[in-house]
Design an enzyme around this catalytic site. Structure first.
Site, PDB file in Angstrom:
ATOM      1  N   LYS A  16       0.740  -0.946  -0.383  1.00  0.00           N
ATOM      2  CA  LYS A  16       0.099  -0.238  -0.343  1.00  0.00           C
ATOM      3  C   LYS A  16       1.222   1.074  -0.296  1.00  0.00           C
ATOM      4  O   LYS A  16       1.336   0.927   1.354  1.00  0.00           O
ATOM      5  CB  LYS A  16      -0.509   0.052   1.595  1.00  0.00           C
ATOM      6  CG  LYS A  16      -2.052   1.054   1.141  1.00  0.00           C
ATOM      7  CD  LYS A  16      -2.695   0.104   0.197  1.00  0.00           C
ATOM      8  CE  LYS A  16      -4.376   0.164   0.677  1.00  0.00           C
ATOM      9  NZ  LYS A  16      -5.130   1.456   1.256  1.00  0.00           N
ATOM     10  N   GLU A  32      -8.014   0.960  -7.268  1.00  0.00           N
ATOM     11  CA  GLU A  32      -8.298   1.378  -6.901  1.00  0.00           C
ATOM     12  C   GLU A  32      -9.374   2.531  -7.162  1.00  0.00           C
ATOM     13  O   GLU A  32      -8.665   3.999  -8.067  1.00  0.00           O
ATOM     14  CB  GLU A  32      -7.731   2.117  -5.636  1.00  0.00           C
ATOM     15  CG  GLU A  32      -8.531   3.017  -4.627  1.00  0.00           C
ATOM     16  CD  GLU A  32      -7.753   3.841  -3.640  1.00  0.00           C
ATOM     17  OE1 GLU A  32      -7.382   2.705  -2.507  1.00  0.00           O
ATOM     18  OE2 GLU A  32      -7.220   4.761  -3.143  1.00  0.00           O
TER      19      GLU A  32
HETATM   20  O1  LIG Z   1      -6.443   6.885   5.304  1.00  0.00           O
HETATM   21  C1  LIG Z   1      -5.961   7.907   5.106  1.00  0.00           C
HETATM   22  O2  LIG Z   1      -6.131   8.580   6.091  1.00  0.00           O
HETATM   23  C2  LIG Z   1      -5.659   7.892   3.497  1.00  0.00           C
HETATM   24  C3  LIG Z   1      -5.527   9.521   3.346  1.00  0.00           C
HETATM   25  C4  LIG Z   1      -5.033   9.422   1.956  1.00  0.00           C
HETATM   26  C5  LIG Z   1      -4.946   8.458   1.059  1.00  0.00           C
HETATM   27  C6  LIG Z   1      -4.781   7.391   1.513  1.00  0.00           C
HETATM   28  C7  LIG Z   1      -5.545   7.431   3.206  1.00  0.00           C
HETATM   29  N1  LIG Z   1      -5.702   6.386   3.570  1.00  0.00           N
HETATM   30  C8  LIG Z   1      -4.560   4.759   2.594  1.00  0.00           C
HETATM   31  C9  LIG Z   1      -6.219   3.530   2.442  1.00  0.00           C
HETATM   32  O3  LIG Z   1      -7.083   3.268   1.717  1.00  0.00           O
HETATM   33  C10 LIG Z   1      -6.692   2.670   4.079  1.00  0.00           C
HETATM   34  O4  LIG Z   1      -5.772   2.622   4.599  1.00  0.00           O
HETATM   35  C11 LIG Z   1      -7.375   1.411   4.410  1.00  0.00           C
HETATM   36  O5  LIG Z   1      -8.861   1.774   2.875  1.00  0.00           O
HETATM   37  C12 LIG Z   1      -7.666   1.257   5.384  1.00  0.00           C
HETATM   38  O6  LIG Z   1      -8.955   2.830   5.418  1.00  0.00           O
HETATM   39  P1  LIG Z   1      -9.414   2.209   6.719  1.00  0.00           P
HETATM   40  O7  LIG Z   1      -9.506   0.984   7.273  1.00  0.00           O
HETATM   41  O8  LIG Z   1     -10.353   3.598   7.156  1.00  0.00           O
HETATM   42  O9  LIG Z   1      -8.439   2.813   8.020  1.00  0.00           O
END
Ligand SMILES: O=C(O)c1ccccc1NCC(=O)[C@H](O)[C@H](O)COP(=O)(O)O
Length: 255
Positions: free
Chosen positions: A107, A156
């Site tokens: 990621k 994505e």
């Molecule tokens: O998570 C963030 O704040 C973010 C901000 C800007 C770009 C990407 C971001 N996150 C990456 C992701 O896609 C998440 O880490 C992933 O989908 C998991 O999301 P979560 O379960 O809400 O932590």
């Protein structure tokens, strides 16, 4: 914010050094999500911090978290390798890859072909390609390059517009619908419902971000998601196993 992240990445890439190749066993993310351990598959994310939430859990050992995710029957692991905004590190992925036998997704914000080679060398099984960052044409170009190197891609999208411009160019095998608007950080699992009906039936699709409860899980399942990608709610859970059980409404035998 996304532009700031990309600009930072551009500057960081000027210092990029390619590591030695890690000869690792590869696992298919696509195959894992086609036959998941639960009706809705789980990509469990190792995420110490983020731009939207700041520090989430900085005390964790990434390898230990990944091993506990695997033990709790996650289908794959997502590893943040961006250092500046997520407190990630490519070494986390190298070490996690040596410790689990399920697919590992890198990621990060891939904006240069060199990062695809880098991802291969650190042992990633798959990489994330963000249409909002790359546009449809470069997404296709990087998708093909990754496939040449034996890497799979999670492509994505967030908006209907991104999805339609993507599908006008090509149809990826694995599509991620990000419930988070990367410009405002607003998240809603309803976004998955908005895009789900426009995803070709031959694709597997993953609902990403903002999944915090079994209610959220049931909702994205009702939209037809083949899997979910979850970070924050698992990183904040008492244990990974309890976080996963809670998401799936499973009872854990506590000791
Ligand atoms: O998570 C963030 O704040 C973010 C901000 C800007 C770009 C990407 C971001 N996150 C990456 C992701 O896609 C998440 O880490 C992933 O989908 C998991 O999301 P979560 O379960 O809400 O932590």
């Amino acid at each position: 914010m996304l532009n700031k992240i990309v600009e930072t990445k551009r500057q960081e890439l000027q210092q990029l050094t390619l590591p030695e190749e890690n000869n690792v066993e590869r696992f298919s993310l696509y195959k894992a999500l086609r036959s998941p351990n639960r009706p809705v598959g789980l990509i469990a994310e190792v995420k110490k911090a983020s731009p939207s939430k700041g520090v989430i859990n900085d005390a964790i050992d990434p390898v230990e978290i990944a091993r506990e995710y695997e033990e709790a029957r996650a289908d794959a692991i997502s590893v943040l390798t961006d250092e500046t905004y997520f407190k990630g590190n490519r070494q986390f992925l190298i070490d996690i890859k040596k410790s689990v036998r399920i697919p590992v997704l890198r990621k990060d914000f891939i904006i240069d072909e060199k990062q695809i080679e880098e991802s291969k060398r650190i042992g990633a099984d798959a990489i994330l390609l963000i249409v909002a960052v790359l546009g449809a044409e470069k997404t296709e170009e990087f998708y093909n390059k990754a496939e040449e190197l034996g890497l799979e891609c999670l492509v994505e999208v967030h908006s209907e517009q991104e999805l339609s411009t993507l599908l006008e160019r090509f149809t990826p095998r694995l599509i991620g619908v990000n419930n988070r608007d990367l410009a405002t950080f607003q998240t809603s699992v309803e976004n998955t419902g908005k895009l789900a009906k426009k995803i070709p039936p031959q694709c597997l699709f993953i609902s990403e971000s903002g999944i915090h409860s079994s209610r959220d899980m049931e909702k994205v399942k009702s939209f037809g998601a083949n899997g979910v990608l979850v970070g924050e709610s698992l990183m904040r859970a008492e244990t990974p196993a309890k976080g996963i059980a809670s998401l799936y409404g499973e009872v854990t035998v506590g000791y």
